[in-house]
Design a protein around this motif. Structure first.
Motif, PDB file in Angstrom:
ATOM      1  N   ASP A 144     -10.573  16.319   0.741  1.00 11.04           N
ATOM      2  CA  ASP A 144     -11.270  16.772  -0.461  1.00 11.04           C
ATOM      3  C   ASP A 144     -10.450  16.621  -1.729  1.00 11.04           C
ATOM      4  O   ASP A 144     -11.012  16.487  -2.829  1.00 11.04           O
ATOM      5  N   GLY A 145      -9.113  16.640  -1.629  1.00  9.86           N
ATOM      6  CA  GLY A 145      -8.287  16.503  -2.823  1.00  9.86           C
ATOM      7  C   GLY A 145      -8.456  15.180  -3.541  1.00  9.86           C
ATOM      8  O   GLY A 145      -8.134  15.071  -4.727  1.00  9.86           O
ATOM      9  N   LYS A 146      -8.973  14.168  -2.849  1.00  6.65           N
ATOM     10  CA  LYS A 146      -9.160  12.839  -3.454  1.00  6.65           C
ATOM     11  C   LYS A 146     -10.568  12.642  -4.008  1.00  6.65           C
ATOM     12  O   LYS A 146     -10.898  11.558  -4.494  1.00  6.65           O
ATOM     13  N   ILE A 147     -11.404  13.671  -3.939  1.00  4.03           N
ATOM     14  CA  ILE A 147     -12.818  13.515  -4.283  1.00  4.03           C
ATOM     15  C   ILE A 147     -13.098  13.986  -5.704  1.00  4.03           C
ATOM     16  O   ILE A 147     -12.775  15.114  -6.083  1.00  4.03           O
ATOM     17  N   GLU A 175       0.494   2.189  -5.381  1.00  6.09           N
ATOM     18  CA  GLU A 175       0.621   1.720  -4.007  1.00  6.09           C
ATOM     19  C   GLU A 175      -0.699   1.206  -3.450  1.00  6.09           C
ATOM     20  O   GLU A 175      -0.729   0.206  -2.730  1.00  6.09           O
ATOM     21  N   TYR A 176      -1.798   1.898  -3.787  1.00  2.00           N
ATOM     22  CA  TYR A 176      -3.062   1.610  -3.111  1.00  2.00           C
ATOM     23  C   TYR A 176      -4.209   1.287  -4.069  1.00  2.00           C
ATOM     24  O   TYR A 176      -5.370   1.550  -3.749  1.00  2.00           O
ATOM     25  N   ALA A 177      -3.911   0.690  -5.197  1.00  2.46           N
ATOM     26  CA  ALA A 177      -4.990   0.213  -6.069  1.00  2.46           C
ATOM     27  C   ALA A 177      -5.837  -0.803  -5.315  1.00  2.46           C
ATOM     28  O   ALA A 177      -5.318  -1.566  -4.495  1.00  2.46           O
ATOM     29  N   VAL A 208       2.041  11.688 -11.068  1.00  2.00           N
ATOM     30  CA  VAL A 208       1.566  10.514 -10.338  1.00  2.00           C
ATOM     31  C   VAL A 208       1.441  10.845  -8.856  1.00  2.00           C
ATOM     32  O   VAL A 208       2.385  11.315  -8.220  1.00  2.00           O
ATOM     33  N   GLY A 209       0.258  10.633  -8.319  1.00  2.00           N
ATOM     34  CA  GLY A 209       0.003  10.913  -6.917  1.00  2.00           C
ATOM     35  C   GLY A 209      -0.315  12.365  -6.619  1.00  2.00           C
ATOM     36  O   GLY A 209      -0.589  12.715  -5.464  1.00  2.00           O
ATOM     37  N   ASN A 210      -0.303  13.206  -7.638  1.00  2.64           N
ATOM     38  CA  ASN A 210      -0.602  14.620  -7.419  1.00  2.64           C
ATOM     39  C   ASN A 210      -1.351  15.219  -8.604  1.00  2.64           C
ATOM     40  O   ASN A 210      -1.174  16.389  -8.939  1.00  2.64           O
ATOM     41  N   ALA A 211      -2.192  14.419  -9.219  1.00  2.00           N
ATOM     42  CA  ALA A 211      -2.967  14.872 -10.379  1.00  2.00           C
ATOM     43  C   ALA A 211      -4.338  15.355  -9.913  1.00  2.00           C
ATOM     44  O   ALA A 211      -5.007  14.663  -9.139  1.00  2.00           O
ATOM     45  N   GLY A 245      -6.150  10.252  -8.266  1.00  2.00           N
ATOM     46  CA  GLY A 245      -5.524  11.461  -8.776  1.00  2.00           C
ATOM     47  C   GLY A 245      -4.491  11.952  -7.793  1.00  2.00           C
ATOM     48  O   GLY A 245      -3.302  11.987  -8.060  1.00  2.00           O
ATOM     49  N   ARG A 246      -4.955  12.315  -6.584  1.00  6.07           N
ATOM     50  CA  ARG A 246      -4.073  12.831  -5.545  1.00  6.07           C
ATOM     51  C   ARG A 246      -3.464  11.731  -4.673  1.00  6.07           C
ATOM     52  O   ARG A 246      -2.885  12.019  -3.627  1.00  6.07           O
ATOM     53  N   SER A 247      -3.608  10.494  -5.078  1.00  2.96           N
ATOM     54  CA  SER A 247      -2.983   9.369  -4.373  1.00  2.96           C
ATOM     55  C   SER A 247      -2.471   8.400  -5.424  1.00  2.96           C
ATOM     56  O   SER A 247      -2.835   8.477  -6.601  1.00  2.96           O
TER      57      SER A 247
END
Length: 304
Positions: A158-161, A258-260, A275-278, A252-254
């Motif tokens: 859910d953190g990436k949604i 690295e994974y664009a 970066v990676g934790n927004a 945001g959370r990734s």
């Protein structure tokens, strides 16, 4: 010539490796291929040319899945092994040439690391393999006329949604400029995916609900019919970029570094913050709309 290709358990990483596979297919037209990957990614290779077998690696305690793989491969004299998992399996098989990518996460784009394994610079872009039946079904599901816009509102956690109401707001803003646009909601199998997708479906009553029951390659065929994809960082985002359609990935959370998404018309929008934790809530509707419009305009100028 026999090539063993060991790729990821995760769908997104497996998609990023398909460009390397495509390079090997063209470089060695006489070779056949055995793919080793996780069950989630296995369907991606269903229609890959000259694939003789897919070995699904189901994770087992004490890394016994690697022993299982060795047992299934030990009877073959492999001309080449490409191992993107950084395992030692190929060193216990009869292998002519082996290319083993160092395991663990590293700074820089994953697709670049994959290309570097064979000295490829730039790294080859991902591809997708579909069949005629899947493409015909896609035409029947997404007929000509509407400008289909695919939305990917789910992710593996859910953190990436991005919030559902913002997907709806972006689509409605884009449709104001192009009334022919119609939304397609794509998501994976399972109740969790369905619940997350339903939050967007409830706000876009004319959206086509794909139901979460399609195979990876059936989804790829549908994406090939779409004008645009907007979605969270997920395997679906990477699949959209691999089809070559305009793709906007939301991060945001990734780490986009690295994974664009990798494709000819792929862009990212990043939430402000570490970066990676927004927090995804910080990613604005305006930025996504602006990026999507710019991307479509660039693609249209290139076409003409």
């Amino acid at each position: 010539m026999h090539i063993l290709f060991i790729t990821s358990t995760r769908l997104g990483d497996a998609i990023l490796s398909t460009g390397l596979l495509d390079t090997l297919l063209r470089r060695y037209p006489q070779a056949d291929f055995t793919i080793a990957c996780g069950p989630v990614a296995a369907g991606l290779f269903a229609h890959m040319p000259r694939r003789v077998r897919t070995i699904e690696m189901v994770k087992r305690p004490y890394d016994r899945h690697w022993v299982d793989l060795w047992r299934q491969c030990r009877g073959t004299r492999w001309d080449m092994c490409v191992d993107l998992r950084g395992s030692v399996v190929s060193f216990f098989l009869r292998v002519g040439r082996r290319y083993v990518m160092r395991g663990g996460r590293r700074e820089g784009r994953r697709i670049t690391h994959i290309g570097n394994l064979l000295g490829l610079d730039p790294a080859p872009m991902p591809v997708v393999w579909t069949n005629a039946e899947e493409r015909a079904r896609a035409v029947s599901m997404l007929p000509g006329g509407p400008h289909w816009v695919a939305l990917g509102p789910t992710a593996n956690w859910d953190g990436k949604i991005w919030p559902a109401e913002r997907f709806a707001a972006v689509f409605n803003a884009l449709r104001e400029a192009d009334p022919a646009m119609r939304p397609v909601i794509l998501y994976g199998p399972g109740e969790g995916e369905r619940v997350r997708a339903q939050r967007v479906l409830a706000q876009l009553p004319d959206a086509l609900d794909t139901g979460g029951r399609l195979s990876v390659t059936q989804v790829a065929a549908l994406l090939g019919r779409c004008t645009l994809f907007i979605g969270n960082d997920s395997g679906l985002m990477h699949l959209a970029a691999a089809t070559g359609i305009p793709t906007v990935g939301l991060f945001g959370r990734s780490k986009a570094s690295e994974y664009a998404p990798a494709g000819p018309w792929a862009r990212v929008v990043m939430a402000p913050g570490p970066v990676g934790n927004a927090p995804m809530e910080g990613l604005s509707v305006v930025n996504v709309i602006t990026t999507a419009r710019s991307l479509l305009a660039d693609r249209d100028r290139w076409k003409h």
